[in-house]
Each structure stands twice: as C-alpha cells, then as structure tokens.
Design a protein around this motif. Structure first.
Motif, PDB file in Angstrom:
ATOM      1  N   MET A   1      46.123  33.912  36.366  1.00  0.00           N
ATOM      2  CA  MET A   1      45.654  33.749  37.928  1.00  0.00           C
ATOM      3  C   MET A   1      45.363  35.247  38.386  1.00  0.00           C
ATOM      4  N   GLY A   2      44.156  35.550  38.191  1.00  0.00           N
ATOM      5  CA  GLY A   2      43.766  36.544  39.092  1.00  0.00           C
ATOM      6  C   GLY A   2      43.230  36.223  40.254  1.00  0.00           C
ATOM      7  N   PHE A   3      42.307  37.254  40.940  1.00  0.00           N
ATOM      8  CA  PHE A   3      42.143  36.747  42.163  1.00  0.00           C
ATOM      9  C   PHE A   3      41.101  37.780  42.754  1.00  0.00           C
ATOM     10  N   VAL A   4      40.430  38.507  42.141  1.00  0.00           N
ATOM     11  CA  VAL A   4      39.428  39.084  42.471  1.00  0.00           C
ATOM     12  C   VAL A   4      38.236  38.797  42.076  1.00  0.00           C
ATOM     13  N   ASN A   5      37.138  38.547  42.651  1.00  0.00           N
ATOM     14  CA  ASN A   5      35.892  38.219  41.995  1.00  0.00           C
ATOM     15  C   ASN A   5      34.865  39.541  42.272  1.00  0.00           C
ATOM     16  N   HIS A   6      34.880  40.293  41.425  1.00  0.00           N
ATOM     17  CA  HIS A   6      34.024  41.664  41.677  1.00  0.00           C
ATOM     18  C   HIS A   6      32.669  41.504  41.302  1.00  0.00           C
TER      19      HIS A   6
ATOM     20  N   SER B   1      37.159  35.707  31.118  1.00  0.00           N
ATOM     21  CA  SER B   1      36.642  35.853  32.580  1.00  0.00           C
ATOM     22  C   SER B   1      35.858  37.406  32.279  1.00  0.00           C
ATOM     23  N   VAL B   2      35.667  38.108  31.423  1.00  0.00           N
ATOM     24  CA  VAL B   2      35.046  39.066  31.220  1.00  0.00           C
ATOM     25  C   VAL B   2      34.102  38.789  30.047  1.00  0.00           C
TER      26      VAL B   2
END
Lengths: 416, 489
Positions: A1-6, A166-167
C-alpha cells in the motif's frame, strides 16, 4: 500500500494523450520472416549467487570451496544434473524440465563490465547498458526498441513495451513509450529487509527491535492454519514470508506473460524481483536462496502457462547486477562478488546447454582471489538475443543500445 | 551551520514540525525556536480551499443525492411492477396458475427491488469525492509547509475536537477548515464556540434532535434529551475526566444545549446544513451548571456555559497536558505542563501564546526523542523527505487507514491516542507501507541524497551504514524510513 502518485503511470497518460501511443509493435524485420517475437527481461536485484543457483559439481575445487554448503548431486535434496559438469539448484524443477527439452539455457561465469561492488551502481550499469555507473536516463531495452522498425500496428492505443511494478525498471525506461502494470498484490518486505531492520533496531532502538522480532516470529508460523491467507490482498491478514513472495512472483510474471501473449499486446516487457542479497544464512539448499529460487521457478511456470501459443516465440532473459563471493563468509552467507549466471528460457530458445568458458575455482583463478571470474560479457548474450530474436541491427547495438561495445560481439545461436 | 545547530534544527522539524524536507534545515536556521514562532504568524488558511464547498453546501449536496437516489429507486420499482403486470397473462380461474402465484410473486418482487437498487446505485455519492479533495488539500498543506508547526497544531486540535467521517463524511474536511483551522492560533474560547456550534459536531455528538422535556417539541413528542454532547464537551473538550462535574451538571448542560441543531437540507436550499437554534427544542428556563445559574435566553445560554468552561482552570491543565503529551513526551515534564497551563490562564486561553510558551521552554527540548510518531505524521514525514508535494488522496488515505489512523475517522469522540503503547505494534504494517512506498519512488528518490541534503547527515551512523549496504535503492529507502530517526521525535 503506497499512497503517493508522483508520476502518472503510462496507462494514465495513455488516457490523456492517446496519440503518443498510436504506433505499432511488431518488429518489422522479424515479421517479414513470419515471426512475432516476445522478449521479457527479469532483473534480480541484490546480486544472485550464481554458484548457489547452478553449481559446478564437476569442478574438483567446488566442494573444497563451499564445504557442506556446496550443492552436490548426492545432497539433501540432491542438485539436478544439467550436464557432466553443472547441476541446478533443487528448488528449480521447472527450469530443469525446460532445460531438458531445450527450452532453457544457462550462461555461467558472466558479468556486466562493472567491476566494483555497489548494488546501486551495478544495477545502473546492468540496466542502462552504459559501462560506467551513474547514467540513468534510459535503459538498453528501451533504446533497442527505438531502433526497431515497426512491422504493423498491433494496438492503436498500445505501446511497445511493458513495465511491471509501480516503478518502471530502468532497463525499459526511455523515450520509447512504456505501459506499466502494477501487481495487485503487495510485495511484502523481504526477509532480508526485515532482518536488516531488526539489526538496525537492535543497535539503535531496543523497543522497536522487540516488536519487530515478535512480528518476524509470527511470520515464521505463517504456514499454520488460521495464521492468514497468503493469497489475500489484505496485508494485515497476511503473514509476510515466502508464501507471499511466491504469490507475488507468480502473479507479476504470469500477468506480464498474459499481456505479452495478447494479439494486440506489447511485445517486450521488463520487471524486477528483489531479495537476492544473501549475506547471512544464504541457505542455497534449504533456506532463503532455495525459497527465492523456488519462487522464481514458479514464475517461470506461470510465464510458460500464460504465454499459451505465444510461448514458442518467447525469450525470457533473467539477469542480475553481479555475483557473490565464491567462498562462504563468516555468517553462512556470501558477500558481493562478480561472475554469476543468467537464465534464458522460452520456446524460441536453442537451449539445453550451459554456456560457459569455465574459469576454474582455484584461488589464483578467482577474480581478486574471491569471486567467480567473469569470462562471458553479459552484453554479448543480450546483444545476441536482440539481434537474432528482435532483429536489432548489430551496428545499432554497438553504438546506441550498448554504447562502446563494438568489441563485444553478439553471441550467436541462442535463438533456434 | 554548526553540527549542533543542524541537530537542533532536525529535532525542531521532527518534534514540532512535519519532518525535514529539502531545504528545511536551512530554513530553520540557527534559531529553531524563533523559526517555529515565526511560522505561527503566517496565514493558516488554505488558499486552494476556495474551490471546495462549505460544510453546509457539502451536506446539502449529499442530502440532495440521497433524495434523488430514493426517488429513482421508487420510480424504477413502480416501472418494474407495471411491466410485470403487463407481461402477466390474464388467466383467472386457472387452478395451476393460481398455485404458482406465490413463487412468481416473489420473483416479481425481487426483480422490482433489483431495479430499484440499480437505479439508486446509478446516482453517484458525492460525499466521498468531497472527502478526498479535502484530504488532498490538508495533506499537501502539510507537505508544503516549511516547518509544519502550525499544521501540526491544526492536526492536534482537529483530533482533540474530532468528528468522524464515518458518520458525517460530507462535512468532515470542511469542519476542520471552518471551525478548527480558522481558530487554531486564536483564543481557546473562540475555537470552542466554533467547534461546538458547528453542524458537523452537533450531528456527530447526537445533538440535532435533543429536546428538553418541557420544550414545545418535547411536550408534543415522546422523545427527549440526549446527554452525549454535553458530557463529551466537559469530559473530552474542556475540563477533562474526573475534574469535579457531576451527572446533574451533565443533564443541566444538556438541557442548556437543546435547540442547537442544523437547518434541514430539504427545507431550505439556501441555508440547509447551517447551524440554527431551534427554540421549539429548547428546554425553557434557567439551568445550574457547576454551581452557577444560567438564565440567558436561547443559544446565548449555551455560549455562556462554554465561555465559563473555557476559562475554567481544569481546562487550562487538561489542554496543556494534552499538548505537551502530543509534542514532547508521553509523560511530559510537569514543569512544562504547568508553565503552559499558566500561560493559558494568564492570556485567557491564547493558543498561540501557549504554543510559544511550549517551544520557548528548555524542558520541551531537553528530553531524548522518545515519542513514537503517529502514523499520519510518520507518513507525511516520509513523503516530505523525498520532496514530493502532490498526493493521490485515495492512495494516501488508504495508507493511513491501513496504519490504523484513518483520516477523520477515529473510532470514538476521544480521538486517536497519543502514546507509544497504542501505536508500537503497528510497526510491522509501517514496514509494509514503507517498503511499498520505497518501491514506488525508487526511480526518483536517492537515499544518499535524502541523508546528505535533506537531513544534512544528521542521522545515526548505524542508519547511514544500513542504507549504504542495502541491496537496492528500494531496500535502502525502506530502512531509512523505518529507522528510529524517522519514527521517533
């Protein structure tokens, strides 16, 4: 669970600017030959112990080097024989089966041109295709794609390459468009990360150490009924541990295969798996490394299954930034080294062999008296695959894809 | 800057701010106390909030959607019934048909209900998007702040005077802006009047329908008084538990507060959802609270009690203790608490002066970094360190929920706790979150750069070593974010 959409994922971008992606994906020259090749690159981050994965059981110095930690044919469990000299880690029956049917090859004593021992720099060199670290603008796979002429539109909205995670891995980053897909499962912090954090807490914060230790203990009971469902997406219910790692590897690799298999899908993909930095209690025959190789073997099975018909046109290249010390260190693990293995699997492969110019294991034969000496430049293998599978021109490979690698000739005959 | 000045700047950022971000140690400079105090003079309002609805507007929007949903469901149900009637063959007198009727009837009923549900679901719920926009704005204010002391104070007061989005999602963000943020650096009494008079609080603590036994509405109906609001104001918001008020005080105060409600959204498209005093609910006559008689009319009676509660010495001690516990230590130094309480009393509850007295006290700086950050501060600190200033609120609020501190959703009016024992077992979940966040940002954040530039190397040598030896940037970042230097303050 990440939470930053950079950064918007490429998929989100795709919604906003479809035109950017409106180009095709089948390499033109390959198509002219009636082929529709797929290539998936898997980066093992943390440096895989090549000797723990594929053991030179025929080398007279092997057992002396690793003692009772050496994989051997009459070990428990026994290593899987590949030829008269090499044997495979028993955690990898799928790879063994593929090898026996000519659909897998192993390159041994290989390395990138990088000769230092920093993971970050080593991964940069491996993925950028530039022999000096610190250049991270684009990856060799992306630059190879730029050089391939289109052989027809596959998906009007599609992109050429697929990045998993995600990356987007550096190897596939660059100016050729990449679509990304993020696995639904949360990758648990690896056992190695937990142990390092525990070590850090033990030196800095005993209270946090106690709590973390309790969690690790709980996870070790993870197989017990009721302790949590390894397939669940809810990390609060899930014991961290190898069951989650296996599920993650299989899901990530299996989904990559499903995308690549699609008639209108991308043709090239890249992904990374972490956790290979086995400094402490490496456990090649039954432990960390055994478990990770088992998870990787499961990922191979998922790829083969999900590729379906496209499997016969598939090549998967599994590479790592460098190898590990030839000898076991003081904590039953191995430290950062140099030469290691690369796994090649896929229906398009001319496999069934270990490709190695074996350097030997005597002290004087080891690189700096500690590491397996690299005798095959990994770039030769990758250039061979790009030339013969995707039909990237040799000159482009030497100038743009792996700049300054004119002396490193593409390895022929990998693709059958 | 000397090493000790840098170390003090890092402490200032962790203990009183939102954590170091690129350039923040230089911004704090050599006078951390002065820098913290200076930040309190800057405007606290969120300029981007002009695009967001007021709490009343948000409430009306959700109420309108709910009404539309009910209407669509009814329509669909009626239509489905009509179609079924038309499709049913007229076969009166046929025995077989008659026998089959019960089952057919129930299928028809199911189909009609299904149609109703589908029609209702087709009307989107505007409450969640409003919540997410508010969450985004609040989080990005914390990420953008130079130090974040003022934002931390907003967070503190918002938790002290919490409402729950589980009950009143539409208003939860606007409530914080309108009642808390607007008064967080003003006088306590103004903050108190604003939050207790806010429709979100009246809704959350069940005061909307509370009516006196002798009020017009109370005489006409069988329902009556709700004590919840009055009790929580005394126990949680002002005096503190066991400070001498009695059950009679609670009942009297609850009577005082009858009539504090909101304008029903259906009745008034202009003012629905706003505060109103409804005299028909209000218990007539004077009330005795804490030994003092209040004879005022209407809402003035409640305001008078609130003013006295705000000025009560127990309130000064309660508030000072909670503030010191939040910022400084689970068991804060008594001298610090007393000094802050004294400032509260001497300045008639000037909250800016109370905050200044805290950071001006040596006691607030002397102790080791023993506080375990709450999940929200820890997550924001982690994101700040990377220099990221824009968040996806769905992801962000999801992460906070996973860590046990869902934004504006405490499980009880007491708000989220502020002690280590409540949070330390969540370290494992923090590791999952840190690991995942590290994976997401590994392409754009360099752990060495964070240590050298953001922290100006003011981090434990063991952490530097662990980061340097990590197997990947992802692992290095996860270890850095999980280190005690990141968790403690």
């Amino acid at each position: 669970m990440g939470f930053v959409n950079h950064l918007p994922t490429r998929r989100e971008l795709l919604v906003g600017s479809g035109a950017l992606f409106a180009w095709s994906q089948i390499p033109r020259l390959a198509r002219a030959e009636g082929r529709d090749p797929r290539l998936l690159v898997i980066v093992l981050r943390g440096a895989l112990d090549g000797l723990g994965a594929v053991a030179p059981v025929g080398d007279p110095d092997w057992v002396g080097l690793r003692g009772d930690r050496a994989l051997v044919l009459d070990g428990k469990p026994p290593a899987l024989p590949l030829d008269s000299f090499f044997a495979l880690n028993p955690a990898m029956p799928n790879l063994h089966r593929l090898y026996k049917t000519g659909k897998a090859a192993i390159v041994h004593a290989t390395a990138t041109p990088y000769r230092e021992r920093s993971h970050f720099d080593g991964q940069d060199v491996l993925e950028s295709g530039i022999s000096k670290p610190g250049v991270t603008a684009s990856g060799w796979l992306n630059r190879a794609l730029l050089a391939i002429e289109s052989g027809g539109r596959v998906d009007p909205r599609g992109s050429r390459a697929l990045g998993i995670g995600s990356v987007t891995p550096l190897v596939v980053r660059g100016s050729a468009p990449v679509m990304t897909w993020v696995p639904q499962k949360l990758l648990p912090a690896s056992e190695d990360t937990q142990n390092r954090l525990l070590d850090l807490y033990q030196h800095t914060d005993p209270k946090l150490a106690t709590v973390l230790q309790a969690r690790i203990k709980l996870a070790s009971l993870g197989g017990a009924p009721g302790a949590g469902d390894p397939m669940s997406d809810d990390p609060t219910l899930m014991p961290p541990g190898i069951a989650r790692v296996r599920a993650y590897f299989a899901e990530a690799a299996g989904t990559a295969a499903r995308y690549l298999a699609k008639a209108d899908g991308p043709r090239v993909g890249a992904m990374g798996f972490v956790g290979w930095d086995t400094h402490i209690a490496e456990g090649a025959a039954s432990g960390q490394l055994y478990n990770l190789l088992g998870a990787l073997d499961g990922a191979f099975a998922a790829i083969e299954t999900n590729m379906g018909e496209a499997w016969r046109e598939t090549v998967v290249a599994v590479v790592t930034e460098f190898g590990r010390t030839a000898r076991i260190n003081g904590t039953q693990g191995t430290d950062h080294g140099t030469g290691t293995v690369a796994f090649l699997i896929g229906g398009a492969l001319a496999g069934g062999r270990v490709i190695a110019d074996w350097p030997g294991l005597k002290p004087a034969q080891l690189f700096e008296d500690r590491d397996l000496r690299p005798t095959t430049d990994l770039r030769a293998v990758l250039k061979g695959l790009l030339r013969d599978h995707l039909r990237v021109e040799e000159k482009v490979l030497a100038d743009a894809v792996f700049p300054g690698s004119a002396d490193v000739k593409p390895m022929g005959g990998l693709v059958g | 800057m000397s090493i000790s000045a840098k170390a003090e700047a890092v402490l200032a950022l962790h203990r009183f701010g939102m954590g170091p971000r690129p350039g923040s140690i230089a911004a704090v400079g050599t006078d951390p106390r002065g820098a913290l105090i200076a930040e309190l003079d800057r405007p606290l309002a969120l300029s981007a909030a002009v695009s967001l609805p007021t709490s009343a507007k948000a409430y009306r929007t959700v109420a309108d959607a709910n009404a539309r949903r009910t209407a669509r469901a009814k329509q669909a149900q009626q239509q489905a019934k009509k179609q079924q009637m038309a499709a049913t063959p007229i076969a009166a007198g046929d025995q077989g048909q008659a026998q089959a009727q019960p089952q057919g009837y129930s299928q028809e009923k199911d189909a009609a209900e299904m149609a109703a549900k589908q029609a209702a679901d087709a009307v989107p719920d505007p409450g969640r998007p409003i919540y997410l926009q508010e969450a985004k704005l609040r989080t990005e204010a914390a990420l953008a702040a130079d130090i974040g002391f003022a934002e931390r104070l907003v967070w503190f007061w918002s938790n002290h005077f919490c409402v729950s989005a589980n009950r009143i999602q539409s208003m939860s963000g606007a409530y914080e802006r309108e009642a808390v943020r607007a008064n967080a650096l003003g006088r306590f009494v103004d903050l108190l009047l604003a939050v207790e008079g806010h429709p979100a609080m009246l809704f959350y603590l069940d005061n909307l329908g509370s009516m006196g036994a002798n009020s017009i509405a109370g005489i006409n109906r069988s329902s009556g008084l709700n004590e919840n609001f009055a009790r929580e104001i005394m126990e949680l918001h002002t005096l503190g538990v066991r400070t001498g008020y009695t059950q009679d005080d609670v009942i009297s105060f609850a009577n005082v507060l009858t009539g504090w409600t909101l304008v029903p959204p259906g009745a008034d498209p202009q003012h629905g959802g706003e505060f109103t005093f409804n005299p028909r609910l209000h218990e007539p006559g004077g009330q005795i609270v804490l030994g003092k008689r209040y004879e005022q009319e209407d809402a003035e009676q409640g305001r008078a009690v609130l003013r006295d509660l705000a000025a009560h010495p127990a309130t000064a001690t309660h508030v000072a203790t909670k503030l010191a516990r939040h910022f400084v230590a689970d068991e804060p130094p008594p001298a610090l608490v007393e000094q802050m309480a004294k400032t509260f009393r001497d300045t008639e509850g000037d909250l800016k002066q109370v905050a200044i007295s805290m950071v001006s006290s040596d006691e607030a700086w002397r102790g080791p970094p023993s506080k375990l950050k709450r999940p929200g501060e820890w997550v924001v600190g982690m994101v700040r360190a990377t220099g990221i200033t824009v968040v996806d609120p769905t992801r962000f609020t999801g992460g906070q929920e996973l860590l046990g501190e869902a934004l504006w959703r405490p499980s009880a009016p007491k708000g989220y706790p502020d002690d280590e024992a409540s949070w330390i077992d969540g370290i494992g979940r923090r590791l999952d979150v840190a690991n995942n966040f590290a994976e997401r940002i590994t392409g754009m954040a360099d752990p060495q750069v964070i240590i050298e530039d953001v922290f100006t190397s003011q981090i434990a040598p063991e952490v530097k070593q662990a980061v340097g030896r990590a197997e990947s940037r992802q692992q290095a970042l996860a270890l850095l974010f999980m280190s005690a230097d990141f968790q403690r303050r």
